[in-house]
Design an enzyme around this catalytic site. Structure first.
Site, short mmCIF file in Angstrom:
data_model
loop_
_atom_site.label_atom_id
_atom_site.label_comp_id
_atom_site.label_asym_id
_atom_site.label_seq_id
_atom_site.Cartn_x
_atom_site.Cartn_y
_atom_site.Cartn_z
N ASN A 9 2.98 -2.67 5.17
CA ASN A 9 2.35 -3.23 3.97
C ASN A 9 3.42 -3.98 3.18
OD1 ASN A 9 1.07 -3.74 1.57
ND2 ASN A 9 0.63 -1.59 1.08
N PHE A 10 3.27 -5.29 3.07
CA PHE A 10 4.29 -6.10 2.38
C PHE A 10 4.25 -5.91 0.86
CE2 PHE A 10 5.07 -9.73 5.72
CZ PHE A 10 5.30 -8.78 6.70
N LYS A 11 3.17 -5.31 0.35
CA LYS A 11 3.01 -5.11 -1.11
C LYS A 11 3.35 -6.41 -1.85
CE LYS A 11 3.33 -0.14 -0.84
NZ LYS A 11 3.67 1.11 -1.50
N HIS A 93 -6.08 1.17 -1.44
CA HIS A 93 -4.68 1.60 -1.50
C HIS A 93 -4.43 2.28 -2.84
CE1 HIS A 93 -0.31 1.53 -1.64
NE2 HIS A 93 -0.36 1.46 -0.33
N GLU A 141 -1.86 9.08 2.15
CA GLU A 141 -0.55 8.84 1.51
C GLU A 141 -0.49 9.57 0.17
OE1 GLU A 141 0.83 4.50 2.77
OE2 GLU A 141 -0.46 4.44 1.02
N ILE A 146 5.07 7.93 -2.43
CA ILE A 146 5.14 6.49 -2.11
C ILE A 146 6.38 5.88 -2.74
CG2 ILE A 146 4.04 4.24 -2.53
CD1 ILE A 146 1.34 5.59 -2.14
N GLY A 181 7.01 7.28 2.06
CA GLY A 181 8.38 7.72 2.29
C GLY A 181 8.85 7.66 3.72
N SER A 203 8.50 0.30 1.83
CA SER A 203 9.85 0.11 1.29
C SER A 203 10.98 0.44 2.28
CB SER A 203 10.03 0.94 0.02
OG SER A 203 9.74 2.30 0.25
O1 G3P Z 1 1.14 1.25 2.02
C1 G3P Z 1 2.31 1.90 2.32
C2 G3P Z 1 2.78 2.77 1.26
O2 G3P Z 1 2.09 2.92 0.12
C3 G3P Z 1 3.93 3.63 1.50
O3 G3P Z 1 4.97 3.01 0.83
O4 G3P Z 1 7.27 2.46 0.39
O5 G3P Z 1 6.60 4.85 0.66
O6 G3P Z 1 6.64 3.33 2.63
P1 G3P Z 1 6.46 3.45 1.15
#
Ligand code: G3P
Length: 222
Positions: A9-11, A93, A141, A146, A181, A203
């Protein structure tokens, strides 16, 4: 087990915007080609069409609105996402929550358009509710993890096992992904060992010094 799935997810990170979205999607394509792992990317809406034209891996929208064509200024129309090259979409999301009726509406729109639906959930109960709506995927999630760098597969393994078992009971055709994470091969391996069919992440790859190397590490233990 089939080949695991990775959705990046490039957010709205600067590191995954505009030209950098194209570079990042290119790195995902290379790693998918080299390793055979199914990697999909979800760029911002403005970047979706150029990314979809540049790569062969699946490109997903980050969100679609429950709207018909017509007067909805600022809305994201499913048909527009499809025409821009989206093979599917994230839905609900944690950073773009939706009402239950709207989630169902968008799942049904994607089904009619043969687009994949990935409904994000925050715990076992919402995963069970989402599975009842028959999306293609649910991605659980825990919001507090996150962007934390603390992998759900280690911090809250029971959320993954509980989600997998709830989905098995309600609708075994739905695939369960997990996220929050996740960044290393060890995190992904743990997620798969807990029964997930893949991961949704951001991330840990996008902000890595070398996203390509981070992706190679992510899929090194599948
Ligand atoms: O959509 C993916 C997400 O919300 C997880 O984000 O940065 O914890 O990998 P991250």
């Amino acid at each position: 087990m089939e080949t695991p799935i990775v959705i990046l997810n490039f957010k709205t990170y600067t590191e995954s915007t505009g030209k950098r979205a194209l570079e990042l999607a290119g790195a995902c394509q290379e790693v998918a080609d080299e390793t055979g792992v199914n990697i999909a990317v979800a760029p911002q809406h403005m970047d979706l069409q150029p990314v979809a034209e540049a790569v062969d891996i699946p490109v997903l929208a980050q969100h679609i609105d429950p709207i018909d064509a017509g007067g909805h200024t600022g809305g994201v129309l499913a048909e527009c996402a499809l025409e821009a090259g989206a093979a599917g979409t994230l839905i609900n999301h944690s950073e773009k929550r939706m009402k239950l009726a709207d989630i169902e509406n968008v799942i049904s729109r994607t089904r009619k358009l043969n687009m994949a639906s990935v409904v994000c959930t925050n715990n076992v109960s919402t995963t069970a509710a989402a599975a009842a709506l028959k999306p293609d995927f649910v991605a659980v999630e825990p919001p507090e993890l996150i962007g934390s760098g603390i992998p759900v597969s280690k911090a809250e393994p029971e959320v993954i096992t509980g989600s997998v078992s709830a989905v098995q009971d309600i609708n075994p055709d739905v695939s369960v992904l997990c996220g929050a994470g996740i960044s290393t091969g060890e995190d992904m391996r743990a997620a798969l060992d807990l029964g997930a069919e893949g991961v949704l992440l951001a991330s840990g790859i996008i902000l890595a010094e070398s996203p390509r190397d981070a992706l190679l590490d992510l899929v090194s233990k599948v």
